[in-house]
Design a protein around this motif. Structure first.
Motif, mmCIF file in Angstrom:
data_model
loop_
_atom_site.group_PDB
_atom_site.id
_atom_site.type_symbol
_atom_site.label_atom_id
_atom_site.label_comp_id
_atom_site.label_asym_id
_atom_site.label_seq_id
_atom_site.Cartn_x
_atom_site.Cartn_y
_atom_site.Cartn_z
ATOM 1 N N LYS A 171 -1.252 37.572 -27.299
ATOM 2 C CA LYS A 171 -1.985 38.578 -26.528
ATOM 3 C C LYS A 171 -1.125 39.135 -25.407
ATOM 4 C CE LYS A 171 -5.376 37.555 -29.142
ATOM 5 N NZ LYS A 171 -4.742 36.428 -29.799
ATOM 6 N N LEU A 172 -0.022 38.434 -25.114
ATOM 7 C CA LEU A 172 0.971 38.872 -24.143
ATOM 8 C C LEU A 172 2.343 38.694 -24.785
ATOM 9 C CD1 LEU A 172 -0.409 37.263 -20.826
ATOM 10 C CD2 LEU A 172 -0.529 39.671 -21.512
ATOM 11 N N PRO A 173 3.399 39.282 -24.219
ATOM 12 C CA PRO A 173 4.729 39.158 -24.820
ATOM 13 C C PRO A 173 5.098 37.705 -25.132
ATOM 14 C CG PRO A 173 4.781 40.768 -23.052
ATOM 15 C CD PRO A 173 3.412 40.159 -23.020
ATOM 16 N N ALA A 174 5.688 37.491 -26.305
ATOM 17 C CA ALA A 174 5.957 36.146 -26.812
ATOM 18 C C ALA A 174 6.905 35.345 -25.925
ATOM 19 C CB ALA A 174 6.526 36.239 -28.224
ATOM 20 N N PHE A 175 7.776 36.005 -25.172
ATOM 21 C CA PHE A 175 8.750 35.255 -24.370
ATOM 22 C C PHE A 175 8.065 34.397 -23.311
ATOM 23 C CE2 PHE A 175 8.148 38.732 -21.393
ATOM 24 C CZ PHE A 175 8.411 38.169 -20.144
ATOM 25 N N LEU A 176 6.814 34.741 -22.943
ATOM 26 C CA LEU A 176 6.093 33.970 -21.939
ATOM 27 C C LEU A 176 5.591 32.631 -22.483
ATOM 28 C CD1 LEU A 176 3.986 36.823 -20.292
ATOM 29 C CD2 LEU A 176 5.954 35.649 -19.307
ATOM 30 N N ALA A 177 5.644 32.446 -23.795
ATOM 31 C CA ALA A 177 5.170 31.199 -24.399
ATOM 32 C C ALA A 177 6.274 30.154 -24.503
ATOM 33 C CB ALA A 177 4.594 31.479 -25.790
ATOM 34 N N HIS A 178 7.463 30.464 -24.010
ATOM 35 C CA HIS A 178 8.579 29.512 -24.110
ATOM 36 C C HIS A 178 8.375 28.328 -23.180
ATOM 37 C CE1 HIS A 178 12.650 27.950 -23.144
ATOM 38 N NE2 HIS A 178 12.853 28.167 -24.427
ATOM 39 N N VAL A 179 8.661 27.116 -23.684
ATOM 40 C CA VAL A 179 8.533 25.878 -22.912
ATOM 41 C C VAL A 179 9.904 25.244 -22.766
ATOM 42 C CG1 VAL A 179 7.542 23.555 -22.859
ATOM 43 C CG2 VAL A 179 6.167 25.486 -23.660
ATOM 44 N N HIS A 180 10.247 24.820 -21.546
ATOM 45 C CA HIS A 180 11.539 24.182 -21.307
ATOM 46 C C HIS A 180 11.617 22.891 -22.127
ATOM 47 C CE1 HIS A 180 14.856 22.164 -19.248
ATOM 48 N NE2 HIS A 180 15.177 23.342 -18.731
ATOM 49 N N PRO A 181 12.674 22.680 -22.892
ATOM 50 C CA PRO A 181 12.750 21.523 -23.792
ATOM 51 C C PRO A 181 12.758 20.169 -23.087
ATOM 52 C CG PRO A 181 14.874 22.640 -23.648
ATOM 53 C CD PRO A 181 13.882 23.527 -22.971
ATOM 54 N N THR A 182 13.216 20.120 -21.839
ATOM 55 C CA THR A 182 13.297 18.843 -21.120
ATOM 56 C C THR A 182 12.150 18.680 -20.127
ATOM 57 O OG1 THR A 182 15.712 18.883 -21.293
ATOM 58 C CG2 THR A 182 14.735 17.381 -19.678
ATOM 59 N N ARG A 183 11.939 19.686 -19.291
ATOM 60 C CA ARG A 183 10.915 19.577 -18.254
ATOM 61 C C ARG A 183 9.517 19.815 -18.797
ATOM 62 N NH1 ARG A 183 15.223 22.375 -15.977
ATOM 63 N NH2 ARG A 183 16.299 21.218 -14.323
ATOM 64 N N ARG A 184 9.418 20.407 -19.992
ATOM 65 C CA ARG A 184 8.145 20.660 -20.659
ATOM 66 C C ARG A 184 7.228 21.521 -19.793
ATOM 67 N NH1 ARG A 184 7.513 16.341 -24.320
ATOM 68 N NH2 ARG A 184 5.645 17.376 -25.110
ATOM 69 N N THR A 185 7.800 22.513 -19.160
ATOM 70 C CA THR A 185 7.037 23.470 -18.363
ATOM 71 C C THR A 185 7.227 24.870 -18.955
ATOM 72 O OG1 THR A 185 8.913 23.815 -16.856
ATOM 73 C CG2 THR A 185 7.275 22.156 -16.230
ATOM 74 N N PRO A 186 6.220 25.762 -18.803
ATOM 75 C CA PRO A 186 6.360 27.141 -19.295
ATOM 76 C C PRO A 186 7.259 27.932 -18.338
ATOM 77 C CG PRO A 186 4.242 26.873 -18.230
ATOM 78 C CD PRO A 186 4.887 25.511 -18.238
ATOM 79 N N GLU A 187 8.569 27.713 -18.443
ATOM 80 C CA GLU A 187 9.506 28.200 -17.427
ATOM 81 C C GLU A 187 9.531 29.720 -17.296
ATOM 82 O OE1 GLU A 187 13.553 27.374 -18.302
ATOM 83 O OE2 GLU A 187 13.364 27.730 -20.452
ATOM 84 N N ARG A 188 9.478 30.430 -18.401
ATOM 85 C CA ARG A 188 9.547 31.884 -18.319
ATOM 86 C C ARG A 188 8.279 32.457 -17.684
ATOM 87 N NH1 ARG A 188 12.177 33.119 -24.316
ATOM 88 N NH2 ARG A 188 14.177 32.051 -23.925
ATOM 89 N N ALA A 189 7.140 31.859 -17.989
ATOM 90 C CA ALA A 189 5.895 32.295 -17.353
ATOM 91 C C ALA A 189 5.945 32.037 -15.849
ATOM 92 C CB ALA A 189 4.705 31.578 -17.980
ATOM 93 N N LEU A 190 6.523 30.894 -15.465
ATOM 94 C CA LEU A 190 6.672 30.575 -14.045
ATOM 95 C C LEU A 190 7.531 31.617 -13.337
ATOM 96 C CD1 LEU A 190 7.240 26.698 -14.114
ATOM 97 C CD2 LEU A 190 5.399 27.895 -12.896
ATOM 98 N N LEU A 191 8.665 31.966 -13.948
ATOM 99 C CA LEU A 191 9.564 32.937 -13.338
ATOM 100 C C LEU A 191 8.933 34.323 -13.291
ATOM 101 C CD1 LEU A 191 12.938 31.803 -14.966
ATOM 102 C CD2 LEU A 191 12.144 31.379 -12.627
ATOM 103 N N PHE A 192 8.143 34.641 -14.312
ATOM 104 C CA PHE A 192 7.454 35.932 -14.347
ATOM 105 C C PHE A 192 6.446 36.031 -13.204
ATOM 106 C CE2 PHE A 192 3.976 38.702 -15.800
ATOM 107 C CZ PHE A 192 4.686 39.869 -16.062
#
Length: 472
Positions: free
Chosen positions: A344-365
């Motif tokens: 429902k929003l751009p797919a890049f926002l669904a990326h999860v950091h492989p180590t920290r397991r946080t939605p890093e791109r959404a956080l930065l956005f």
């Protein structure tokens, strides 16, 4: 994403560990976020999100709207939000997934309602960090006028983004420290304030006038004040965005934490505003924007002098700019992650950091949006507050409707008190608050919803759709 299996016969489902308990995978999602949060973590998160000292910043506005009955306004606010909290509890048990009201309306009603609920709550979630940064910058600028407000905004955005980027465990640990600091500041004010009332400072005496003044009490007065005070309660819904990070996947914890945090913070709101109102006996309003905005801090000066006024002002600024906005950024990033995962929003926002397991791109956005909006709306606290309220309250309306549709119509639930009476009362109360909301809030909010409808139409015409792959 795979198609989710059909719903169980029992809409609330069995408890975790029982046969047939629904897992995240049963909804067609992989477990990507780290499960490490327990009940105390969720309650602390909710308390920090709502900010136990929130009345410090808006006391004057609520005082004016309620003609001095601030404590009563917060008590009514508790009742109003309790129905919404019950609806969150029921839906979080049925659908233990991230996304908050977006996921609940989407699966409780249909995909279009889910999209509009998510779009509405986005107005709240995207603007809350901005509002908090602007409020904190304004408060600190009053203490240090030589420092431009934009400097404070940039500093707060950077600090909170780094902390959230490190992982949910780091955020949870700091939440406990922030909450402790806020409670200490609150205890100091209440202690000195109660002592000042006992001494009769400024003609104060213990009474129930801040709770109810029959000569001034009218329904319109209460709903007008409630439309302002409800801003202090917004945030308990953010607990539901952490559903996929609950230890052991116990879906009951989110609902318990939501109700517990709401009741605890309401008690704190009532105590501090009651004490504050007692110190200005016979008064029903503060005249002028400056007097209204500094009302609580001026009362703190009456209670303990300049040091107490400065302590409350600095506490409010740091709690708002760091503690509250930290969890607001975390909640917003989870909502963006959930909507992006469903395309429902751009797919890049669904990326999860492989180590920290946080939605890093959404956080930065979220950080980027907060920075841009914060610098653009510096000093415009009133406008931002109005828009934040509208987005959350409209989404709450769809949440209550989702409870009725999912449990009563779809699953023929016989728990009328939870699945008919509670959402119906919630609809009436939230609808009344929206009706009495600021005109700018309704205008801006409706414009935002109209944009959401256009996006929805675009999705349908372009063949993307809004289907959540739901089955019943």
């Amino acid at each position: 994403m795979t198609t989710a299996p059909s719903e169980p016969t029992d809409p609330t489902g069995p408890a975790p560990g029982d046969p047939g308990a629904r897992t995240l995978e049963s909804f067609g999602y992989a477990q990507e976020l780290r499960r490490s949060l327990r009940l105390p973590d969720l309650v602390v998160y909710g308390l920090v999100m709502m900010l136990p000292i929130a009345p410090f910043t808006i006391f004057g506005a609520v005082f004016n709207e309620s003609r001095g009955m601030v404590a009563l306004t917060y008590l009514i606010g508790l009742v109003a939000m309790a129905f919404t909290a019950l609806s969150y509890r029921e839906m979080s048990r049925a659908f233990p997934i991230a996304g908050s009201v977006y996921s609940y309306a989407g699966r409780g009603i249909n995909d279009k309602a889910g999209f509009l609920a998510g779009w509405a709550i986005l107005l709240d979630y995207l603007l809350v960090p901005t509002l908090l940064y602007v409020m904190s910058a304004a408060a600190l600028h009053a203490l240090r006028p030589e420092v431009p407000q934009w400097c404070w905004i940039v500093m707060f955005v950077v600090v909170n983004t780094v902390i959230n980027y490190l992982g949910i465990e780091t955020t949870a640990r700091l939440n406990r420290l922030f909450l402790l600091a806020e409670l200490v500041a609150l205890a100091v004010f209440v202690g000195f304030g109660a002592a000042a009332v006992a001494r009769g400072e400024n003609g104060a005496r213990f009474s129930f006038d801040p709770l109810v003044n029959a000569d001034l009490l009218t329904p319109g007065l209460i709903f007008g004040a409630l439309s302002v005070a409800v801003l202090s309660f917004l945030g308990f819904d953010g607990i539901s965005t952490l559903s996929e990070e609950v230890a052991g996947g116990d879906r009951r914890l989110v609902g318990r934490a939501t109700l517990l945090a709401l009741c605890l913070v309401a008690g704190l709101f009532v105590v501090q505003t009651w004490i504050a109102a007692l110190l200005v006996p016979g008064r029903t309003e503060f005249t002028g924007d400056e007097a209204t905005n500094s009302a609580f801090y001026d009362i703190a000066w009456i209670a303990g002098g300049g040091w107490l006024k400065n302590m409350t002002a600095v506490s409010a600024a740091l709690a708002t700019g760091v503690a509250n906005s930290l969890v607001a950024q975390a909640a917003t990033s989870r909502l963006l992650f959930s909507m992006a995962r469903d395309r429902k929003l751009p797919a890049f926002l669904a990326h999860v950091h492989p180590t920290r397991r946080t939605p890093e791109r959404a956080l930065l956005f979220v950080a980027a949006i907060s920075l841009v909006l914060g610098l653009s709306f510096t000093g415009q606290v009133s406008l931002l507050s109005s828009l934040v309220n509208f987005g959350a309250l409209f989404a709450f309306l769809l949440l209550h409707l989702a409870v009725f549709v999912h449990f009563t119509l779809r699953h023929r639930s016989t728990r009328w008190h939870l699945h008919v009476a509670a959402p119906a009362l919630g609809l009436v109360i939230i609808g009344s608050v929206l009706w009495n909301a600021d005109t700018r809030a309704k205008t801006g909010g409706l414009a935002w919803l109209a944009a959401g409808v256009l996006v929805l139409v675009f999705y349908r015409l372009s063949g993307r759709g809004t289907d959540l792959n739901l089955e019943d």
